[in-house]
Scaffold this motif. Structure first.
Motif, mmCIF file in Angstrom:
data_model
loop_
_atom_site.group_PDB
_atom_site.id
_atom_site.type_symbol
_atom_site.label_atom_id
_atom_site.label_comp_id
_atom_site.label_asym_id
_atom_site.label_seq_id
_atom_site.Cartn_x
_atom_site.Cartn_y
_atom_site.Cartn_z
ATOM 1 N N GLU A 107 1.310 2.121 -3.483
ATOM 2 C CA GLU A 107 0.083 2.742 -3.990
ATOM 3 C C GLU A 107 0.023 4.199 -3.548
ATOM 4 O OE1 GLU A 107 -3.309 0.469 -2.798
ATOM 5 O OE2 GLU A 107 -3.120 -0.903 -4.501
ATOM 6 N N ALA A 108 0.418 4.427 -2.292
ATOM 7 C CA ALA A 108 0.413 5.809 -1.799
ATOM 8 C C ALA A 108 1.379 6.658 -2.615
ATOM 9 C CB ALA A 108 0.792 5.835 -0.321
ATOM 10 N N ALA A 109 2.551 6.099 -2.925
ATOM 11 C CA ALA A 109 3.528 6.854 -3.710
ATOM 12 C C ALA A 109 2.971 7.161 -5.093
ATOM 13 C CB ALA A 109 4.834 6.071 -3.817
ATOM 14 N N ALA A 110 2.345 6.148 -5.724
ATOM 15 C CA ALA A 110 1.758 6.351 -7.053
ATOM 16 C C ALA A 110 0.654 7.399 -6.968
ATOM 17 C CB ALA A 110 1.198 5.038 -7.589
ATOM 18 N N ASP A 111 -0.146 7.312 -5.915
ATOM 19 C CA ASP A 111 -1.255 8.237 -5.742
ATOM 20 C C ASP A 111 -0.756 9.672 -5.633
ATOM 21 O OD1 ASP A 111 -4.172 8.544 -5.164
ATOM 22 O OD2 ASP A 111 -3.348 9.494 -3.371
ATOM 23 N N LEU A 112 0.433 9.834 -5.045
ATOM 24 C CA LEU A 112 0.986 11.176 -4.848
ATOM 25 C C LEU A 112 1.806 11.621 -6.056
ATOM 26 C CD1 LEU A 112 1.890 10.724 -1.113
ATOM 27 C CD2 LEU A 112 0.199 12.311 -2.020
ATOM 28 N N GLY A 113 1.781 10.833 -7.120
ATOM 29 C CA GLY A 113 2.388 11.293 -8.361
ATOM 30 C C GLY A 113 3.717 10.655 -8.708
ATOM 31 N N ALA A 114 4.120 9.587 -7.994
ATOM 32 C CA ALA A 114 5.397 8.953 -8.300
ATOM 33 C C ALA A 114 5.183 7.883 -9.357
ATOM 34 C CB ALA A 114 5.992 8.333 -7.035
ATOM 35 N N ARG A 115 5.923 8.008 -10.468
ATOM 36 C CA ARG A 115 5.895 6.935 -11.467
ATOM 37 C C ARG A 115 6.527 5.693 -10.854
ATOM 38 N NH1 ARG A 115 5.071 8.531 -16.543
ATOM 39 N NH2 ARG A 115 4.292 10.659 -16.635
ATOM 40 N N VAL B 2 0.834 -1.198 0.000
ATOM 41 C CA VAL B 2 0.000 0.000 0.000
ATOM 42 C C VAL B 2 0.877 1.260 0.000
ATOM 43 C CG1 VAL B 2 -0.395 0.509 2.442
ATOM 44 C CG2 VAL B 2 -2.249 0.772 0.836
ATOM 45 N N LEU B 3 2.132 1.134 0.484
ATOM 46 C CA LEU B 3 3.044 2.283 0.448
ATOM 47 C C LEU B 3 3.353 2.667 -0.996
ATOM 48 C CD1 LEU B 3 5.568 1.425 3.286
ATOM 49 C CD2 LEU B 3 3.677 3.045 3.328
#
Lengths: 383, 295
Positions: free
Chosen positions: B197-205, B194-195
Motif C-alpha cells: 500500500e505504501a508503494a502504491a501510495d508513493l506512485g508505484a503501479r 501495508v508495504l
C-alpha cells in the motif's frame, strides 16, 4: 485537563468564510464492509492549509474514511473531490495524495535515503533532482547523517521522521496521517506534535490526521471531527467542540465530563433552569436550552470548571451546587482529581489545579465537600 | 582440581554435532579415503592407503589418478555440467511455477491457507518412487496423455514424451516443487501488505510495486527454495534413470554405473567427493547471504 492549541499566528479561518472554496470535499460518502457500515453518509469540507483531525475510538470509521481519501478503499456511494477533481476512480498510485502509515511501512530492504527517494523514483524524476529533494527532506526532518541507515537501525522517533519525509517529498496536495504519533512514547510525542505542526505550516500542505488521542487532536488540529459508529458526531475547532459539545457522546469523548439527567423547568433570556431527576438539585445554564420546557435533557459539567471546598455544617445541594463525600484523590502533579460520591450513589469528578506547593491537602478522604460551578459551565445537551 | 562436568547446554549442542560427525563426517572421510585409493581386485575392491613395505616402513600411497581423470576426461566434465544445467533449469522452472503458487497461498484468506499448504505437501504421503513411476504411466506412448491426444484427434501418432528431456524436467519439477513453494510461502506470508500500500501510495503501479518491494523482500525465500531444488537435483539418480532419455547422463547415473557396473569404487568415490564440493560452495554462499539478511 489542560488544553492548549498550538498557536497559529495569523492563521485564517476559511471555514467561517462562506465564499471560501473547500479543498477536499467529502460528499455523502458511505462505505460498508459486509453488514457493518464503516462510514455512514459522511459529508465534510476541508480547506487548503488545514491540519484536520479525525478523532474517534476504534471502529468509529475514521481510518476507513482516511483510506478512502488515499484510494485504498472505494466508497460504496458518495463522492470525494480533491481540489475540484473527483478522485473516486483514481487509483492510489495516481492520486496527488500521500499517506504516513501508522506502522510507518518503511521498506526494510532500503536505506533511509532510498525510502525517501522511492516516490520520486516512481515518478521518473532525474537523479540530480531526486538527490536534492531527498537532501532537503532529510534537512527538514533533521536526519542528516542517517542517509545510509536501514529502518531497523533507527529509533522509533527517527523512523517516524523518515516516514514523514517519505510522504512529504512528493509535495502532495494532501497528506494523510494515520495515528502519526501513536507509536511514540509520551515525551517524544509532545515534542513531535510541535514539529509536525511547524513542518505543516512551513510547507503549507493540507494535513488530514486520524487519531484516537483527543489530546493530540486538540493540540495540533485547526479543526477536528469527532466520529462515532461511522457518522460525524461534531465538527469544529478544538475549543468549539470542547466547550460546546452538541451531544453526550462528544462531551464524554473529548476530555472528561460529569453528565447528569434532568428536565427543563424554565427558560428565559438568562438561560435555562434544569431540575435534576437524579437528586434534589437544579442546574442553571447561561445558554438557551435546545428543547422546550419539560423536555428531558443531559447536563454536562467539566471537572476543571467546578470548584471544590469543604461543606459547611448542614449545607444542602442547590442550584449548581452539589454536596458529597470525597472517595478518591488522584494526584497528577499539575492538578488533583477528586472523586466525589453524591448521597444518591453517583460519583462525579472535580479537578483542582495544583497552585500551591503542598504535600498535605486541605481536603482529604471522607471529607464532606461542596462542589459548585458558574452557569456558563453548565452545558445542556439533548437526550 | 575440580572436576568440570559439561553443562546441559553443551550436551544438547553436542548431540547434533555427534550425529553429524558419526553419520556425515565419518562416512565422508571414508568416501574421500576410497577416492584416493587405487582400485584392486578383491573385497573391498580398492587398495589400502597405508601399507607396510617389505622393509617394514609404513607408507601412504595416495592415488590422485581418479581426480585427475575427472578433470581431464570430457565424459565426466560433461556429466557434471549437464547435471548442473539440469538442476539450474529445474530450479528456475520450479521458481516460475512455485512463485505464483506461494503468492496465491500467502494472499488467500487465512482459513484456507492451511488447506492449500496441505495440498502442496500431499504428494509426500505417497512414495517418491511410486510418484515417478506414475509419470511413466502418464507419458508413455500408450499412456494417459498420448491416449487423450489421440482420442481428441490432435495427433495421429503417439508423441514421444517419455525418455525425453521433457519427461526429465517434468519429473524433477513435479517432485521438487513443494521444496520451492514452502520457503517462498514462508517469506511471502511474512511480508506486510501495508508495504505494498505504501508503494502504491508513493506512485508505484502494481507491477512496479511487485518488482521493487515484493520481489526483493522475498529474495531469501527464492534463494532457499532454489537451493532446496538445485542441490538434490544435481545428484538426482532415480528421475533421470526412470524418465530421462539415454542422453541424460547425469552425474548420479554416472556414479551408479561406476559403482555397480564397473565396480570402480575409487572412481565412484572421487565422483561423489567432487559432487559434494560442487554443492558445498553454493551452500556456503547461501549461508553467507542468509546471515547477511538476518543481521
Amino acid at each position: 485537563m489542560q488544553q492548549a492549541n498550538i498557536a497559529r499566528p495569523g492563521s485564517a479561518e476559511p471555514w467561517r468564510d462562506p465564499e471560501a472554496e473547500p479543498y477536499v470535499r467529502i460528499l455523502n460518502v458511505t462505505k460498508r464492509f459486509g453488514a457493518t457500515v464503516a462510514v455512514d453518509d459522511v459529508s465534510l469540507d476541508i480547506y487548503r492549509g488545514e491540519l484536520f483531525a479525525l478523532l474517534g475510538g476504534s471502529g468509529s470509521g475514521k481510518t476507513t474514511l482516511l483510506r478512502m481519501l488515499a484510494g485504498f478503499e472505494r466508497p460504496d456511494s458518495g463522492r470525494i473531490l480533491l481540489d475540484g477533481q473527483d478522485v473516486a476512480d483514481v487509483p492510489p498510485y495516481e492520486r496527488p495524495v500521500n499517506m504516513m502509515f501508522q506502522s510507518y511501512a518503511l521498506f526494510p530492504h532500503m536505506t533511509v535515503e532510498q525510502n525517501i527517494a522511492f516516490g520520486l523514483k516512481m515518478d521518473g524524476l532525474p537523479r540530480a533532482e531526486i538527490r536534492d529533494r531527498v537532501a532537503a527532506m532529510l534537512d527538514l526532518v533533521q536526519l542528516k547523517g542517517f542517509e545510509k541507515r536501514r529502518p531497523h537501525e533507527l529509533s522509533g522517533g527517527q523512523r517516524q521522521r523518515v516516514a514523514l519525509a517519505r510522504s512529504l517529498v512528493k509535495q502532495p496536495k494532501l497528506l494523510l496521517l494515520d495515528e502519526p504519533l501513536g507509536a511514540l512514547d509520551k515525551n517524544l510525542r509532545e515534542q513531535t506534535q510541535f514539529e509536525l505542526v511547524s513542518i505543516q505550516e512551513k510547507l503549507g500542505i493540507t494535513f488530514i490526521m486520524v487519531t484516537h488521542d483527543q489530546e493530540e487532536a486538540m493540540t495540533m488540529a485547526t479543526r477536528l471531527a469527532v466520529m462515532n459508529h461511522g457518522y460525524l458526531a461534531q465538527v469544529g475547532t478544538p475549543a468549539e467542540v470542547y466547550e460546546y459539545p452538541q451531544s453526550r457522546f462528544v462531551a464524554e469523548f473529548l476530555g472528561t465530563a460529569n453528565v447528569f439527567e434532568g428536565l427543563i423547568r424554565a427558560e428565559g433570556p438568562t438561560g435555562a433552569l434544569i431540575e435534576s431527576t437524579e437528586f434534589d438539585a437544579f442546574f442553571q445554564s447561561d445558554t438557551d436550552p435546545p428543547k422546550p420546557e419539560g423536555a428531558r435533557v443531559f447536563v454536562a459539567v467539566r471537572p476543571e470548571k467546578m470548584r471544590i471546598r469543604r461543606a459547611e455544617a448542614g449545607e444542602m445541594a442547590g442550584t449548581n451546587r452539589l454536596i458529597g463525600t470525597v472517595r478518591d484523590i488522584a494526584y497528577y502533579g499539575d492538578f488533583f482529581m477528586f472523586v466525589v460520591e453524591l448521597p444518591e450513589g453517583k460519583s462525579i469528578r472535580v479537578s483542582r489545579p495544583n497552585l500551591a506547593r503542598l504535600t498535605e491537602l486541605p481536603i482529604t478522604w471522607d471529607d464532606r465537600v461542596a462542589v459548585e460551578w458558574e452557569p456558563f459551565a453548565t452545558v445542556v445537551l439533548p437526550e | 582440581m575440580r572436576l568440570r562436568l559439561p553443562s546441559g547446554r553443551t550436551l544438547v549442542l553436542a548431540l547434533p554435532f555427534l550425529w553429524l560427525g558419526l553419520f556425515f563426517l565419518a562416512p565422508f572421510l571414508i568416501v574421500a579415503k576410497i577416492a584416493l585409493s587405487e582400485g584392486a581386485l578383491g573385497i573391498p575392491p580398492y587398495a589400502p592407503l597405508l601399507r607396510w613395505t617389505d622393509e617394514g616402513v609404513l607408507t601412504i600411497v595416495l592415488n590422485l589418478g581418479n581426480l585427475a581423470t575427472l578433470v581431464s576426461d570430457s565424459f565426466y566434465i560433461e556429466a557434471y555440467l549437464r547435471s548442473l544445467r539440469v538442476a539450474a533449469i529445474s530450479g528456475v522452472l520450479c521458481l516460475l511455477i512455485g512463485y505464483p503458487m506461494a503468492y496465491a497461498i500467502a494472499r488467500a484468506p487465512e482459513h484456507r491457507r492451511n488447506l492449500l499448504l496441505m495440498l502442496v505437501v500431499l504428494p509426500f504421503w505417497t512414495s517418491f518412487l511410486l510418484r515417478v513411476m506414475a509419470w511413466i504411466g502418464l507419458l508413455a506412448d500408450n499412456g494417459v496423455v498420448n491416449n487423450l491426444l489421440l482420442g481428441l484427434g490432435l495427433v495421429s501418432q503417439p508423441v514421444a514424451l517419455l525418455y525425453t528431456d521433457f519427461a526429465l524436467y517434468a519429473g524433477i519439477v513435479y517432485c521438487y516443487l513443494p521444496f520451492m513453494v514452502l520457503p517462498l510461502y514462508a517469506t511471502l506470508s511474512k511480508l506486510d501488505p501495508v508495504l505494498l500500500e505504501a508503494a502504491a501510495d508513493l506512485g508505484a503501479r502494481p507491477w512496479r510495486a511487485f518488482l521493487t518491494v515484493t520481489l526483493p523482500l522475498s529474495l531469501p525465500g527464492i534463494i532457499a527454495g532454489f537451493m532446496l531444488v538445485f542441490i538434490p537435483a544435481v545428484g538426482e539418480f532415480v528421475i533421470p534413470e526412470l524418465l530421462g532419455g539415454p542422453g541424460a547422463q547425469l552425474i548420479g547415473r554416472v556414479l551408479w554405473t561406476e559403482f555397480f557396473q564397473n565396480r570402480d569404487w575409487p572412481m565412484a568415490s572421487a565422483l561423489a567427493v567432487v559432487l559434494l564440493l560442487l554443492l558445498v560452495l553454493p551452500i556456503a554462499w547461501f549461508q553467507h547471504v542468509q546471515g547477511k539478511g538476518a543481521r
